[in-house]
Design a protein around this motif. Structure first.
Motif, PDB file in Angstrom:
ATOM      1  N   MET B 297       0.778  -1.232   0.000  1.00 41.39           N
ATOM      2  CA  MET B 297       0.000   0.000   0.000  1.00 41.39           C
ATOM      3  C   MET B 297       0.816   1.291   0.000  1.00 41.39           C
ATOM      4  O   MET B 297       0.273   2.366  -0.275  1.00 41.39           O
ATOM      5  N   GLY B 298       2.071   1.188   0.325  1.00 36.36           N
ATOM      6  CA  GLY B 298       2.916   2.385   0.277  1.00 36.36           C
ATOM      7  C   GLY B 298       2.454   3.502   1.200  1.00 36.36           C
ATOM      8  O   GLY B 298       2.404   4.669   0.796  1.00 36.36           O
ATOM      9  N   LEU B 299       2.126   3.152   2.447  1.00 37.81           N
ATOM     10  CA  LEU B 299       1.675   4.177   3.402  1.00 37.81           C
ATOM     11  C   LEU B 299       2.871   4.863   4.035  1.00 37.81           C
ATOM     12  O   LEU B 299       3.964   4.320   4.111  1.00 37.81           O
ATOM     13  N   ARG B 300       2.664   6.076   4.527  1.00 32.46           N
ATOM     14  CA  ARG B 300       3.703   6.729   5.329  1.00 32.46           C
ATOM     15  C   ARG B 300       3.039   7.705   6.289  1.00 32.46           C
ATOM     16  O   ARG B 300       1.871   8.115   6.082  1.00 32.46           O
ATOM     17  N   VAL B 301       3.745   8.048   7.352  1.00 34.44           N
ATOM     18  CA  VAL B 301       3.210   8.969   8.348  1.00 34.44           C
ATOM     19  C   VAL B 301       2.930  10.311   7.682  1.00 34.44           C
ATOM     20  O   VAL B 301       3.673  10.741   6.797  1.00 34.44           O
ATOM     21  N   ALA B 302       1.815  10.974   8.087  1.00 32.11           N
ATOM     22  CA  ALA B 302       1.385  12.295   7.603  1.00 32.11           C
ATOM     23  C   ALA B 302       0.583  12.235   6.309  1.00 32.11           C
ATOM     24  O   ALA B 302       0.035  13.237   5.860  1.00 32.11           O
ATOM     25  N   LEU B 303       0.485  11.035   5.724  1.00 35.18           N
ATOM     26  CA  LEU B 303      -0.317  10.891   4.507  1.00 35.18           C
ATOM     27  C   LEU B 303      -1.800  11.106   4.841  1.00 35.18           C
ATOM     28  O   LEU B 303      -2.285  10.688   5.887  1.00 35.18           O
ATOM     29  N   LEU B 304      -2.493  11.785   3.960  1.00 32.44           N
ATOM     30  CA  LEU B 304      -3.946  11.919   4.111  1.00 32.44           C
ATOM     31  C   LEU B 304      -4.612  10.698   3.491  1.00 32.44           C
ATOM     32  O   LEU B 304      -4.291  10.316   2.367  1.00 32.44           O
ATOM     33  N   VAL B 305      -5.514  10.075   4.264  1.00 37.49           N
ATOM     34  CA  VAL B 305      -6.184   8.868   3.758  1.00 37.49           C
ATOM     35  C   VAL B 305      -7.671   8.914   4.086  1.00 37.49           C
ATOM     36  O   VAL B 305      -8.117   9.697   4.921  1.00 37.49           O
ATOM     37  N   GLY B 306      -8.428   8.060   3.405  1.00 39.21           N
ATOM     38  CA  GLY B 306      -9.819   7.849   3.779  1.00 39.21           C
ATOM     39  C   GLY B 306      -9.913   6.556   4.573  1.00 39.21           C
ATOM     40  O   GLY B 306      -9.114   5.642   4.391  1.00 39.21           O
ATOM     41  N   VAL B 307     -10.878   6.498   5.510  1.00 43.75           N
ATOM     42  CA  VAL B 307     -11.095   5.279   6.286  1.00 43.75           C
ATOM     43  C   VAL B 307     -12.552   4.883   6.111  1.00 43.75           C
ATOM     44  O   VAL B 307     -13.446   5.730   6.150  1.00 43.75           O
ATOM     45  N   ARG B 308     -12.789   3.592   5.901  1.00 41.64           N
ATOM     46  CA  ARG B 308     -14.177   3.129   5.861  1.00 41.64           C
ATOM     47  C   ARG B 308     -14.241   1.698   6.406  1.00 41.64           C
ATOM     48  O   ARG B 308     -13.216   1.040   6.566  1.00 41.64           O
ATOM     49  N   ARG B 309     -15.446   1.273   6.729  1.00 44.07           N
ATOM     50  CA  ARG B 309     -15.612  -0.127   7.118  1.00 44.07           C
ATOM     51  C   ARG B 309     -15.536  -0.998   5.878  1.00 44.07           C
ATOM     52  O   ARG B 309     -16.031  -0.618   4.814  1.00 44.07           O
ATOM     53  N   ARG B 310     -14.898  -2.157   6.067  1.00 45.52           N
ATOM     54  CA  ARG B 310     -14.903  -3.118   4.971  1.00 45.52           C
ATOM     55  C   ARG B 310     -16.334  -3.599   4.753  1.00 45.52           C
ATOM     56  O   ARG B 310     -17.119  -3.674   5.691  1.00 45.52           O
ATOM     57  N   ASP B 311     -16.634  -3.979   3.533  1.00 37.97           N
ATOM     58  CA  ASP B 311     -17.997  -4.443   3.272  1.00 37.97           C
ATOM     59  C   ASP B 311     -18.177  -5.880   3.747  1.00 37.97           C
ATOM     60  O   ASP B 311     -19.263  -6.279   4.166  1.00 37.97           O
ATOM     61  N   ASP B 312     -17.108  -6.620   3.684  1.00 38.45           N
ATOM     62  CA  ASP B 312     -17.230  -8.056   3.975  1.00 38.45           C
ATOM     63  C   ASP B 312     -16.963  -8.369   5.464  1.00 38.45           C
ATOM     64  O   ASP B 312     -16.171  -9.232   5.777  1.00 38.45           O
ATOM     65  N   VAL B 313     -17.636  -7.605   6.310  1.00 30.96           N
ATOM     66  CA  VAL B 313     -17.425  -7.854   7.732  1.00 30.96           C
ATOM     67  C   VAL B 313     -17.826  -9.278   8.110  1.00 30.96           C
ATOM     68  O   VAL B 313     -17.165  -9.952   8.885  1.00 30.96           O
ATOM     69  N   GLU B 314     -18.902  -9.754   7.513  1.00 23.76           N
ATOM     70  CA  GLU B 314     -19.328 -11.137   7.786  1.00 23.76           C
ATOM     71  C   GLU B 314     -18.821 -12.011   6.665  1.00 23.76           C
ATOM     72  O   GLU B 314     -18.945 -11.650   5.483  1.00 23.76           O
TER      73      GLU B 314
END
Lengths: 271, 315, 271, 315
Positions: B297-314
């Motif tokens: 995913m190439g994440l790093r500190v200070a990056l702006l991201v969106g957060v959501r619930r996964r659809d496949d919780v069940e």
């Protein structure tokens, strides 16, 4: 906290030296001062021998009985809750807290020919006072607490896990006691028995009051030592008897030191 | 053998009490009683074993009401939290104790002890005393001792609590395997959810003396009945005002997220990575990723991201 | 293990009743048998009062000294390792293991005018034997071990964690003792002090030998009781003195029971 | 303040010894000393604090050789494994002890204790005695007490060992945050690798009194110097005769795998799932997947699969 306890050690050792060490040294010097043959002839006099014999007989009766009662009472105190438990526990302190003289006087009152116990016993021909039986009774009373007081802390520390484990494995009360509890507390029991023995051999006050001090019949070794010194002015006889008794006590003492070491090691294992 | 607990109640002091506990423990299952300390779970075990008597309620083993039966006649194998080895007996004597008490012949005892020591892999320590054993070995000895009497039910009180992490993981595996081999109905008490999830096929979650929820471990994890169970059974965070599992959240582009935020830390713990995000509403949440997901995913500190619930919780 | 200890309880209670309970009841009945005024006039006789006074004075000297030495020695035994530690530990058993008569005789030997200590002391005008000083010395010796024996197990169980924590926080040896160690063992110290007091008030054998039994000068209460009974045939005086001493011991006993309860609670807390 | 340990050696008995340990602990770092029980890690901590004196070697704090300095003058905050609270003092007195000993004014002590209790979130328990606190609260009190003297170095001996799993996780987080706030050089001892990985920025792995490897946690996890470190720092399995991390293996179709095998069990632990595969060479291995990976793969017991190492082991 390693190296700066020297002043403390000095004070303690000086105190012990003045109170305990030097007197014991003097006793040895005095008793053997006229040579070993004189000492030997003193301690083989009939009165001395009969006093030694009585002391050993009394111990042979009092120690086993007090051991059984002490172990039983310790189990009650450490493993059960019941009404009157604290009273029972406290009664076991009476012989330590109360002067042997009082115990002696109280026993005389209870067992004299006009006392509640004494009257019926006398009718049955049993003389408690001024007889070896009274000596045994007085000795048992003063040496009562030692087994209990040695065992209870160990029982409490030990906890009930091993006993409960034995129970789930199918053992009954008797088997649990013999196979699990007793082996686990054996050093504490031995320590208590040894203390009881020491106290039994050395008891003076209560026995003096109860026994009537009848030479050859109710004289234990401590009474013989006192009697020689105070009444018969037989100084060498007194010192010689004292040395014999002191040596017996020293043997007991050595056993105590060994046992205490064992028990402390056990505690460390438990922790 | 199945166990049913019916309205068990036991009081002493304020903690460790058990309050009206009913439960069914299936024949041959490995059930974990899970709860924080003081929740009454150990007391429950002692009630099943008979070492404690309930104030009210009854214990039924295999259809027989044993509430008034002495523990020595319940045919129960009990492993204590600190193993309660008989310290003055060697391993062989410890394991054979139950059989000796049952007056089996020395020959039979000898054979059975050998067999059990092989089962718990302690043949080489047969003559050792408990003080000479490691924690894990003591635990295995205690298990062998409990199994020697061929109990109908095996009860384990915090069986791994006193052990090192590595030994704990090993023994956990081993207990599970052992259970698959001998299939005796087993109840274990633990405060460690990971342990419970990994070992048990049934969970009973307790709190303050009461059963909060029971059932299949994964079902409880997925559908906790209360916030307490949710938080107790696995890592929890909050997202959009609700309790959520951090692995049920996912990081997406700013425009796809339910909420947006800024990554404040990324902690990599080996297999698992934890990404903490400060959300635009001022709260903070975290997302659990596998190392492979993180790597892709190439994440790093200070990056702006969106957060959501996964659809496949069940699933 | 709840309901089947009745037989055990029965045996223990019967034994205690015969040895301790009834004799004490008798003592009360006898001492007050001639009414309270008679009892009162007995115990306010000058000899009785001076014996009571000496007993209290001796306790006031012996108990504080033995407490300080006992606490110091307990710290040495429980917290340090040094050459001779086991010997020191064992010496503290001597007064329990050895008969008070022997201790008395040994003290006489050491402090008589021809003894090592006695000779120089006499030259300085200090009489140890047949004086209150000898009584104090004998009493200190027999009551030596109780503080140490009460504290050492607690110190060992307590461990050094709190003391080490105080040390990392910057406290020196003296502060650690006053702020951390002593508060942690305070109940054990009190228990030991109370036992010492009990033993001090009740001591008979060693004092009898050392004191020379001089009425009004070296007679402690136990000696007075014995002397009234055995030499002066003053039975009521003896019983009355015994009741006073017994009541003092009972008070001590009540304190012991309370302290033991506290200490056991502490142990449970520690576990 | 930085700490250097130079050739420290301490013997007593056979276990817990320290053998020629040298290490550098960076100023402001949070270093975990990790090892199984009996590896000498607690002894090492006592050597740093001065509560034990080394047989050989020296301890240098901030350039000053303190080997012969009494612990009371080393300005060290030490938290004991069982917290060693002063049981007869309330929380306020406990925390203020170090300042009282330093003869600060009552006013100053009062202010500082209030500040510290706020820091460790125990204001509401200021007048409670240790016996009235929970395990976690005692731990926090012990921390506040150690911090009160503004130590140059904070030493924590198994700080979370005696706590429940949930409390442990919370406190772990909290200690990490605290360290970020006050930045005092901290050394903690633990036997729990997860704890060490999560909290520390430096690891020192010990075994049998010696340092086996030290450095950045993730670096040690990725490139363990020995099999011992490999197995100690995370789950391990064997594949093709070599030690491997279960998450470095992947499940693919039979034809793509380095080896093939049959799935024997699938255990789902919430976020993580463990798939055990019996390989064609008779050995068994297991693969660690996230729940999302598992969900997307449609695995089931008895399925034939291929197993291979992932290509992106390093990232």
């Amino acid at each position: 906290m390693g190296r700066r306890h020297w002043p403390l050690r000095g004070v303690v050792l000086l105190y012990l030296g003045v109170l305990v060490g030097l007197p014991v040294v003097f006793l040895v010097l005095k008793a053997l001062g006229h040579g070993f043959p004189a000492f030997w002839s003193e301690i083989t006099k009939p009165d001395a021998l009969s006093a030694l014999k009585l002391s050993i007989e009394v111990a042979a009766i009092a120690v086993p009985i007090n051991t059984v009662v002490g172990v039983g009472a310790a189990l009650l105190v450490a493993r059960h809750n019941f009404f009157g438990k604290r009273v029972l526990d406290t009664i076991f302190d009476v012989p330590v807290a109360i002067s042997p003289v009082i115990i002696g006087v109280a026993l005389v009152l209870a067992y004299s020919r006009i006392g509640w116990f004494g009257a019926p016993l006398t009718r049955w021909g049993i003389m408690v006072l001024f007889s070896p039986l009274g000596v045994v009774l007085a000795t048992m009373t003063v040496s009562l607490p030692y087994v209990l007081r040695s065992i209870v802390p160990v029982l409490l520390e030990l906890g009930v896990d091993q006993e409960q484990a034995a129970r789930t494995l199918g053992a009954g009360r008797v088997r649990i006691f013999w196979y699990v509890t007793l082996p686990a507390i054996r050093w504490a029991v031995l320590y208590g028995v040894t203390l009881t023995l020491a106290r039994t051999l050395g008891e003076f006050g209560a026995v003096l009051v109860v026994s009537g001090n009848i030479t050859g019949v109710t004289q234990t070794l401590p009474i013989y030592i006192f009697d020689s010194w105070d009444q018969r002015f037989d100084v060498l006889g007194s010192y010689s008897g004292a040395l014999v008794l002191a040596m017996m006590s020293m043997a007991v003492l050595a056993v105590l030191a060994l046992l205490r070491r064992r028990e402390r090691r056990l505690r460390v294992d438990l922790a | 053998m199945s166990i049913s607990l019916k309205h068990l109640t036991k009081h002493y002091g304020s903690t460790n009490a058990v309050e009206d506990v009913s439960a069914e423990i299936v024949h041959g299952s490995l059930t974990a009683v899970l709860g924080p300390s003081g929740s009454g779970k150990s007391t429950l075990l002692k009630l099943i074993s008979g070492l404690e008597r309930p104030d009210q309620g009854s214990v039924v083993i295999d259809g027989e009401d044993v509430t008034d039966v002495d523990p020595r006649h319940r045919d129960i194998g009990f492993c204590f939290q600190h193993y309660a080895p008989f310290r003055h007996m060697n391993v062989t004597k410890n394991v054979g104790f139950g059989l000796k008490v049952r007056k089996r012949s020395p020959k039979e005892i000898d054979a059975r002890v050998k067999e059990l020591l092989a089962l718990v892999k302690l043949e080489h320590k047969a003559k050792h005393y408990p003080a000479q054993l490691s924690g894990g070995e003591r635990q295995r000895m205690a298990l062998a001792r409990a199994l020697a009497i061929e109990p109908r039910v095996l009860l384990l009180d915090e069986p791994f609590g006193a052990l090192d992490a590595v030994v704990r993981a090993e023994l956990r595996h081993w207990v599970k395997e052992l259970h698959q081999q001998i299939h005796v109905t087993t109840v274990l008490v633990t405060h460690d959810q990971q342990e419970a999830m990994e070992v048990a096929d049934q969970l009973i979650v307790m709190r303050s003396g009461r059963v909060v929820q029971s059932g299949d471990p994964l079902a409880l994890y997925e559908r906790p009945a209360t916030d307490f169970v949710h938080e107790f059974l696995g890592p929890s965070t909050t997202f959009a005002g609700e309790v959520a599992r951090p692995h049920d959240l996912e990081l997406v582009s700013v425009y796809q997220g339910t909420m947006k935020g800024r990554i404040t830390s990324i902690v990599s713990l080996g297999f698992e990575a934890q990404v903490t995000v400060e959300l635009s509403d001022g709260t903070s949440t975290w997302v659990q990723l596998s190392r492979n997901e993180l790597a892709s995913m190439g994440l790093r500190v200070a990056l702006l991201v969106g957060v959501r619930r996964r659809d496949d919780v069940e699933f």
